[in-house]
Scaffold this motif. Structure first.
Motif, PDB file in Angstrom:
ATOM      1  N   ILE A   1      44.562  10.366  20.321  1.00 50.09           N
ATOM      2  CA  ILE A   1      43.642  11.050  21.446  1.00 50.09           C
ATOM      3  C   ILE A   1      44.269  11.694  22.595  1.00 50.09           C
ATOM      4  O   ILE A   1      44.463  10.156  23.584  1.00 50.09           O
ATOM      5  N   ASP A   2      44.437  12.557  23.101  1.00 46.72           N
ATOM      6  CA  ASP A   2      45.143  12.897  24.697  1.00 46.72           C
ATOM      7  C   ASP A   2      44.618  14.289  24.867  1.00 46.72           C
ATOM      8  O   ASP A   2      42.779  14.775  24.556  1.00 46.72           O
ATOM      9  N   GLY A   3      44.578  14.407  26.562  1.00 45.03           N
ATOM     10  CA  GLY A   3      43.653  15.579  27.447  1.00 45.03           C
ATOM     11  C   GLY A   3      44.398  16.002  27.008  1.00 45.03           C
ATOM     12  O   GLY A   3      45.974  16.012  27.066  1.00 45.03           O
ATOM     13  N   ARG A   4      44.624  18.035  27.197  1.00 42.09           N
ATOM     14  CA  ARG A   4      44.922  19.301  27.857  1.00 42.09           C
ATOM     15  C   ARG A   4      45.085  19.673  28.929  1.00 42.09           C
ATOM     16  O   ARG A   4      43.752  20.484  28.961  1.00 42.09           O
ATOM     17  N   GLY A   5      45.382  19.052  29.980  1.00 44.55           N
ATOM     18  CA  GLY A   5      45.092  20.129  31.431  1.00 44.55           C
ATOM     19  C   GLY A   5      46.362  20.215  31.417  1.00 44.55           C
ATOM     20  O   GLY A   5      47.462  20.988  31.384  1.00 44.55           O
ATOM     21  N   LEU A   6      46.423  21.084  33.027  1.00 40.88           N
ATOM     22  CA  LEU A   6      47.279  22.074  33.990  1.00 40.88           C
ATOM     23  C   LEU A   6      48.131  20.544  34.592  1.00 40.88           C
ATOM     24  O   LEU A   6      48.136  19.964  34.839  1.00 40.88           O
ATOM     25  N   ARG A   7      49.776  21.167  34.297  1.00 38.42           N
ATOM     26  CA  ARG A   7      51.083  20.506  34.718  1.00 38.42           C
ATOM     27  C   ARG A   7      51.001  20.453  35.988  1.00 38.42           C
ATOM     28  O   ARG A   7      51.004  21.369  36.725  1.00 38.42           O
ATOM     29  N   ASN A   8      50.048  19.175  37.000  1.00 32.77           N
ATOM     30  CA  ASN A   8      50.293  19.128  38.310  1.00 32.77           C
ATOM     31  C   ASN A   8      51.227  17.819  38.926  1.00 32.77           C
ATOM     32  O   ASN A   8      51.567  17.480  38.253  1.00 32.77           O
ATOM     33  N   SER A   9      51.123  17.724  39.736  1.00 33.10           N
ATOM     34  CA  SER A   9      51.914  16.498  40.123  1.00 33.10           C
ATOM     35  C   SER A   9      51.564  15.232  40.288  1.00 33.10           C
ATOM     36  O   SER A   9      52.190  13.865  39.908  1.00 33.10           O
ATOM     37  N   THR A  10      50.506  14.990  39.401  1.00 36.26           N
ATOM     38  CA  THR A  10      49.484  13.807  38.669  1.00 36.26           C
ATOM     39  C   THR A  10      50.436  13.307  37.671  1.00 36.26           C
ATOM     40  O   THR A  10      51.121  12.365  36.820  1.00 36.26           O
ATOM     41  N   VAL A  11      50.878  15.037  36.703  1.00 41.28           N
ATOM     42  CA  VAL A  11      51.926  14.585  35.295  1.00 41.28           C
ATOM     43  C   VAL A  11      52.613  13.950  35.845  1.00 41.28           C
ATOM     44  O   VAL A  11      53.509  13.539  35.192  1.00 41.28           O
ATOM     45  N   VAL A  12      53.026  14.729  36.770  1.00 36.17           N
ATOM     46  CA  VAL A  12      54.489  14.785  36.936  1.00 36.17           C
ATOM     47  C   VAL A  12      55.285  13.647  37.959  1.00 36.17           C
ATOM     48  O   VAL A  12      56.221  12.452  37.716  1.00 36.17           O
TER      49      VAL A  12
END
Length: 300
Positions: free
Chosen positions: A202-213
């Motif tokens: 289980i993971d999450g789908r969200g907008l790619r932003n600086s936190t993801v990077v």
């Protein structure tokens, strides 16, 4: 959704619901409460007390998802009911196998199918929503429970799902500005928010932003959390979590929601953590009717 909040907070929210709905303590409360199974299963969690808040208040539905011991909670609910069957049990599933267990073994009242396109947390191995729902329906008897599709819808459906989460202005702008391929499945936001503990897969789908990077580049977790916390303070869309489905690129406008009678409004709002969305739903209904009529005309 009774996820990360305390027992006291849940009790307070239920009391608020009862007050708004002007429901006396002896009457059924026309709301539903959702529970994250893995949160109930954490050590030292007052799981039975959390569930008892729903049962003692005679809520009309309990929604269970993402847990390894859902059978345990279902048994507790049914064994604790004053009137058997008074509380409808919704089970969220991410695969045909899960659905069959929920239908045949757990005897769930409603099945909620979540496809891989859905924003927020979900299974990284789920099939697309239309495939999943089709598979479940193909294996469902006429006496089977209702099947609801969750997440991953487009056009009006996507707008309803995302705006109804109660997004801030910056989140709404980010959602309507996002292009195709802007969302990504990741655990970055859970590490940044320290909300780890979801079941495997289980993971999450969200907008790619600086936190993801930053997460992908191996930035120190303490720094990641500090930057995320700073972003929350100023509502920075480049840092905060903005859950978004795979079809987010099809969103291009923000619509208002019409006011509905209080009982209906709060039932939806409290059960799903949503705001009202009658106008959006009316648009979706109109689009659906138009497409069905188009297909019907081709067959004449």
């Amino acid at each position: 959704m009774a996820g990360y909040q305390s027992l006291e907070k849940l009790r307070s929210e239920v009391e608020s619901a009862r007050s708004i709905l002007q429901a006396d303590t002896q009457s059924p409360l026309p709301i539903g409460i959702g529970y994250l199974g893995w949160q109930l299963e954490k050590p030292n969690t007052p799981a039975q007390q959390l569930l008892s808040v729903a049962l003692d208040n005679k809520v009309q539905a309990v929604w269970l998802s993402f847990g390894a011991q859902l059978q345990r909670w279902i048994n507790f609910i049914r064994e604790s009911e004053e009137h058997p069957g008074a509380t409808k049990i919704f089970i969220q599933v991410t695969s045909l196998e899960e659905a069959l267990v929920a239908i045949n073994t757990w005897k769930a009242d409603v099945i909620v199918a979540q496809g891989i396109e859905a924003g927020g947390h979900g299974s990284s191995t789920s099939p697309p929503l239309l495939t999943l729902v089709s598979e479940i329906l193909a294996n469902l008897s006429e006496e089977g429970p209702p099947i609801l599709g969750a997440g991953g819808l487009v056009n009006g459906g996507h707008i309803a799902a995302l705006l109804s989460l109660g997004a801030s202005d910056s989140q709404r702008l980010a959602l309507t500005s996002a292009g195709t391929g802007s969302s990504v499945r990741t655990m970055a936001f859970d590490h940044a928010r320290n909300t780890l503990g979801w079941p495997r897969g289980i993971d999450g789908r969200g907008l790619r932003n600086s936190t993801v990077v930053d997460f992908e580049n191996g930035v120190d977790i303490a720094d990641l959390r500090r930057k995320y916390a700073d972003g929350v303070k100023v509502d920075d869309p480049d840092r905060i979590v903005i859950w978004a489905g795979a079809g987010v690129g099809l969103m291009n406008k923000i619509q208002p929601a019409k006011v509905r009678p209080p009982r209906t409004v709060f039932t939806i709002e409290f059960m799903y953590g949503m705001s009202t969305f009658q106008e959006i739903v009316e648009e979706i209904h109109g689009e659906c009717v138009t497409h069905i009529q188009s297909v019907a005309s081709m067959l004449q």
